[in-house]
Design a protein around this motif. Structure first.
Motif, short mmCIF file in Angstrom:
data_model
loop_
_atom_site.label_atom_id
_atom_site.label_comp_id
_atom_site.label_asym_id
_atom_site.label_seq_id
_atom_site.Cartn_x
_atom_site.Cartn_y
_atom_site.Cartn_z
N THR A 19 0.84 -1.19 0.00
CA THR A 19 0.00 0.00 0.00
C THR A 19 0.87 1.25 0.00
O THR A 19 1.91 1.28 0.65
N ILE A 20 0.47 2.25 -0.75
CA ILE A 20 1.02 3.60 -0.62
C ILE A 20 -0.09 4.42 0.02
O ILE A 20 -1.17 4.57 -0.56
N GLU A 21 0.19 4.91 1.21
CA GLU A 21 -0.82 5.66 1.96
C GLU A 21 -1.00 7.06 1.39
O GLU A 21 -0.06 7.65 0.85
N ALA A 22 -2.19 7.60 1.53
CA ALA A 22 -2.46 8.99 1.14
C ALA A 22 -1.49 9.91 1.87
O ALA A 22 -1.14 9.65 3.02
N ASP A 23 -1.06 10.95 1.20
CA ASP A 23 -0.13 11.95 1.73
C ASP A 23 1.31 11.46 1.88
O ASP A 23 2.14 12.18 2.43
N SER A 24 1.61 10.24 1.42
CA SER A 24 3.00 9.76 1.46
C SER A 24 3.85 10.59 0.52
O SER A 24 3.46 10.83 -0.63
N PRO A 25 5.02 11.05 0.98
CA PRO A 25 5.90 11.79 0.08
C PRO A 25 6.57 10.85 -0.92
O PRO A 25 7.00 9.75 -0.55
N ILE A 26 6.63 11.29 -2.16
CA ILE A 26 7.29 10.54 -3.22
C ILE A 26 8.33 11.46 -3.83
O ILE A 26 8.02 12.59 -4.24
N VAL A 27 9.58 11.00 -3.86
CA VAL A 27 10.68 11.79 -4.37
C VAL A 27 11.29 11.06 -5.56
O VAL A 27 11.62 9.88 -5.46
N LEU A 28 11.41 11.76 -6.67
CA LEU A 28 12.04 11.25 -7.88
C LEU A 28 13.34 12.01 -8.08
O LEU A 28 13.35 13.25 -8.06
N ILE A 29 14.44 11.28 -8.23
CA ILE A 29 15.75 11.91 -8.47
C ILE A 29 16.29 11.40 -9.79
O ILE A 29 16.42 10.19 -9.99
N VAL A 30 16.58 12.33 -10.70
CA VAL A 30 17.11 11.99 -12.03
C VAL A 30 18.54 12.53 -12.09
O VAL A 30 18.77 13.72 -11.88
N THR A 31 19.49 11.65 -12.39
CA THR A 31 20.89 12.03 -12.47
C THR A 31 21.43 11.70 -13.86
O THR A 31 21.34 10.56 -14.31
N ASN A 32 21.94 12.72 -14.55
CA ASN A 32 22.60 12.56 -15.84
C ASN A 32 24.06 12.98 -15.68
O ASN A 32 24.35 13.96 -15.00
N PHE A 33 24.95 12.24 -16.30
CA PHE A 33 26.37 12.56 -16.25
C PHE A 33 26.83 13.07 -17.61
O PHE A 33 26.41 12.56 -18.64
N VAL A 34 27.68 14.09 -17.58
CA VAL A 34 28.27 14.64 -18.81
C VAL A 34 29.78 14.40 -18.73
O VAL A 34 30.50 15.13 -18.05
N PRO A 35 30.26 13.34 -19.40
CA PRO A 35 31.69 13.06 -19.36
C PRO A 35 32.44 13.92 -20.37
O PRO A 35 31.92 14.24 -21.44
N SER A 36 33.66 14.31 -20.02
CA SER A 36 34.52 15.02 -20.97
C SER A 36 35.95 14.58 -20.71
O SER A 36 36.34 14.33 -19.58
N THR A 37 36.71 14.48 -21.79
CA THR A 37 38.10 14.06 -21.69
C THR A 37 38.98 15.07 -22.41
O THR A 37 38.68 15.51 -23.52
N THR A 38 40.07 15.44 -21.76
CA THR A 38 41.07 16.31 -22.35
C THR A 38 42.34 15.49 -22.51
O THR A 38 42.81 14.87 -21.55
N VAL A 39 42.88 15.47 -23.72
CA VAL A 39 44.10 14.70 -24.00
C VAL A 39 45.20 15.66 -24.44
O VAL A 39 44.99 16.51 -25.31
N ASP A 40 46.37 15.53 -23.81
CA ASP A 40 47.54 16.32 -24.19
C ASP A 40 48.54 15.38 -24.84
O ASP A 40 48.94 14.37 -24.25
N ILE A 41 48.94 15.71 -26.07
CA ILE A 41 49.92 14.91 -26.80
C ILE A 41 51.16 15.75 -27.01
O ILE A 41 51.09 16.88 -27.49
N THR A 42 52.29 15.19 -26.64
CA THR A 42 53.57 15.88 -26.81
C THR A 42 54.44 15.07 -27.77
O THR A 42 54.59 13.86 -27.59
N THR A 43 54.97 15.75 -28.77
CA THR A 43 55.86 15.06 -29.71
C THR A 43 57.26 15.63 -29.62
O THR A 43 57.49 16.70 -29.13
#
Length: 126
Positions: A102-126
């Motif tokens: 059962t979900i009782e009346a007035d029960s709090p419901i919390v939705l959490i959405v998490t998105n990740f934004v990956p980024s990579t920096t590459v340094d090349i030395t010759t």
């Protein structure tokens, strides 16, 4: 001079960062839902962290995101949840309430959405 394998003199280093974007949405169950049943919460029935009505549930980035739902402060099992991103008339969270639960009346419901934004920096030395 003898034969020799010629190679490039190269060094490389990289730094990857992962920046999360976390969005939280809040709702209170309007009525008791007894299983077997489903509680459907449309985007317009959620509030944001500021207390404003939610307008859009964010899309989940492929392979870089997740969502969690809590009912009365307790994390719910993923197989009981269906998340649909989108705006009014589209976005919603559906919670399956199994028989004997059962979900009782007035029960709090919390939705959490998490998105990740990956980024990579590459340094090349010759």
């Amino acid at each position: 001079m003898p034969l020799k394998i010629m190679k490039l003199a190269v060094t490389a280093g990289g730094v990857t960062s992962l920046t999360p974007t976390v969005e939280r949405f809040f709702h209170e169950a309007a009525a008791t839902v007894t299983g077997a049943g489903t509680l459907t919460i449309n985007v317009e029935d959620f509030w944001t962290d500021t207390g404003a009505d939610a307008a859009v549930l964010p899309a989940l980035a492929a392979n870089n995101s997740y969502f969690n739902a809590y009912v009365n402060g307790v994390l719910q099992m993923n197989d009981l949840l269906v998340y649909t991103p989108g705006g009014t008339g589209v976005g919603r969270l559906e919670i399956t309430v199994p028989a004997g639960s059962t979900i009782e009346a007035d029960s709090p419901i919390v939705l959490i959405v998490t998105n990740f934004v990956p980024s990579t920096t590459v340094d090349i030395t010759t």
